[in-house]
Design an enzyme around this catalytic site. Sequence first.
Site, short mmCIF file in Angstrom:
data_model
loop_
_atom_site.label_atom_id
_atom_site.label_comp_id
_atom_site.label_asym_id
_atom_site.label_seq_id
_atom_site.Cartn_x
_atom_site.Cartn_y
_atom_site.Cartn_z
CB CYS A 184 -34.68 -78.84 -108.28
SG CYS A 184 -36.65 -79.26 -108.26
NE ARG A 197 -40.19 -82.61 -110.31
CZ ARG A 197 -41.31 -82.98 -110.70
NH1 ARG A 197 -41.52 -83.94 -111.88
NH2 ARG A 197 -42.59 -82.74 -110.13
CD GLU A 222 -41.22 -77.11 -102.75
OE1 GLU A 222 -42.58 -76.76 -103.53
OE2 GLU A 222 -40.79 -78.01 -103.08
N GLY A 243 -36.24 -75.15 -87.86
CA GLY A 243 -36.42 -73.83 -86.70
C GLY A 243 -35.48 -72.40 -87.24
#
Length: 623
Positions: free
Chosen positions: A2, A50, A78, A361
């Site tokens: 967000c 959001r 997160e 990666g």
Amino acid sequence: MCGFAGFTTAMQDMAEKKQILENMMLRIYHRGPDMGNCHVDEQIAMGFRRLSIIDLSPAAGQPMYNEDGQVILTFNGEIYNFQQLRQTLQEKGHLFRTATDSEVLVHGYEEYGTQILSHLRGMFSFVIFDKRNNLLFGARDIFGIKPHYYSLLRDGSLLFGSEIKSFLEHPGFEKEVNRDALRAYMTFQYSSGEETFFKGVYKLPQGCYYTWQDGKMEIHRYWDTEYTAENLSLSEWTDRLDRTVHESVAAHQISDVPVGSFLSGGVDSSYITAVLHPDKTFSVGFEQNGDKRFNETSYAKQLSDRLRIENYTKIITPEECFDAFPDIQYHMDEPQSNPSCVPLWFLTKLAREHVTVVLSGEGADELFAGYDWYNDTPEVRRFKQAVPACVRRALATAVKPMPPFKGRSFLLRSSGRPEDYVNVQGLVFSDKEAVEYLSEDCLGGVSAAQTVNDCYRQVADKDELTKKQYLDMHLWLPGDILLKADKMSMAHSLELRVPFLDKVVMETAEKIPTAYKINEIDTKYVLRLAANKNLPDEWATRKKQGFPVPIRFWLKEERFSSRVREYFASDWAASFFRQDKILQLLDDHVAGRKNNARKIWTVFTFLVWYKRFFLDDKPIGRA
């Protein structure tokens, strides 16, 4: 994933305050198109956009509050261990009303205060306002995966947010170029200091938090790398690392929306893809007269087919790149001349057409020593073996103050002390060259050498490789790799996750002996062995390509060099550069006398950025 924006304020007009905040939120709409909300009171304004990933219900939106509304959160990122933290907090009596990781931060702050940071595993940038104590607490993750900016206004207010462009909507913010940022940018190709290219706007460093109370800010470091080798065998390290990568990928795939992965021909993205085994992979490349250096999509397609995964590919044209470049620099917030931000723009756009979350990666090279500059050439290796370290260092000390001569660079690089020479990822102009190309009023910034050596001093007692890795962890990784990953993905409302840049993976990497990371056999040696447990040999051992872009060929074509020349010859370019020098760069390149592509691109990038923000930009609501 967000975005947030906000400010502390004594402004009395609530309607005006809310309108300012809503305009700031509109500037970062792309970071969260699913929902927007705000909190405005006498002390603070906090806005949030959001992108719904976990718990898609409206109740899971932000700002998020504790039970009595005295703790208020806006959060970008997160938390991968939120389920375990949630259980621990519930056992301590905290009540949860959502299934989000965001709410864990609210109750975690209630329980632990600023010490909540030691409990977190994830990528994050957040602010918490504690109304009881009139205290603002802001933090950024240990790698700097998620951005966090702040600025102190003349009236004593504090601006904060996920992107600088939101600050442009605050009437108290004075937009001005930070000319002192240019000198180091010319060498690094990105903004390397804490102050950004917008004067008075600062980046919160990775692994740091701040508190703001009674008009006073205090910044604290809560984490830093600690390299301490642990004596295990190579096979033990290979097995341990592979288990750790599998566990990290499992943690990073938690989502209530589809998850895919980026895939090139290299070992890093291939390893992540093989472990994740998503439904879809995404790849881009350039068609440059059949030159395979600029198009690894065939490797990505081959691996996807072997893993029975659907691969989506786009071949990018130079016209598309030049047309998109002003938008790319707008979304970067600051000039970023790494050419790889261009294909990343199109890659994230492609992925967003199919998924909301991708794994990538990034970080493996920094953690496991994948860059060529970490390794010695065969000649330097032989010299080091034949000549004692004390002699090599004495020679380097003797020649360092001398003007350039044949063999001087070799002696400096053989000293075993990276402090003896400035060699960084993406080096463009030397500091001497930067001074020659910049205008008089852009010479006041810190030199690249000073920036590098300030970083090396933090690990003065460590070995040569560790120093180089530490430098890249604190400059190149947050300033280049992660910044463009965040800004390019969020420009297209895509969440990009990086499983190699995980707290647990880092704790493993810090303990791996230098000889297992890089040696005469290969770079990233132990990682390649671990990847080989999941990948065929040709993918596990393939040499690093990076994300090459054929700009040197494009800039020889009149249709593109003319665009660059228009910028270089503009009246406003003379405010920053010696125009005769930058035009000569372009002329020499077009004529084939020199390959000046990256130098031209670095100057061009800054000018495109400047024009976009300072000549063409309009506030929200104005034509």
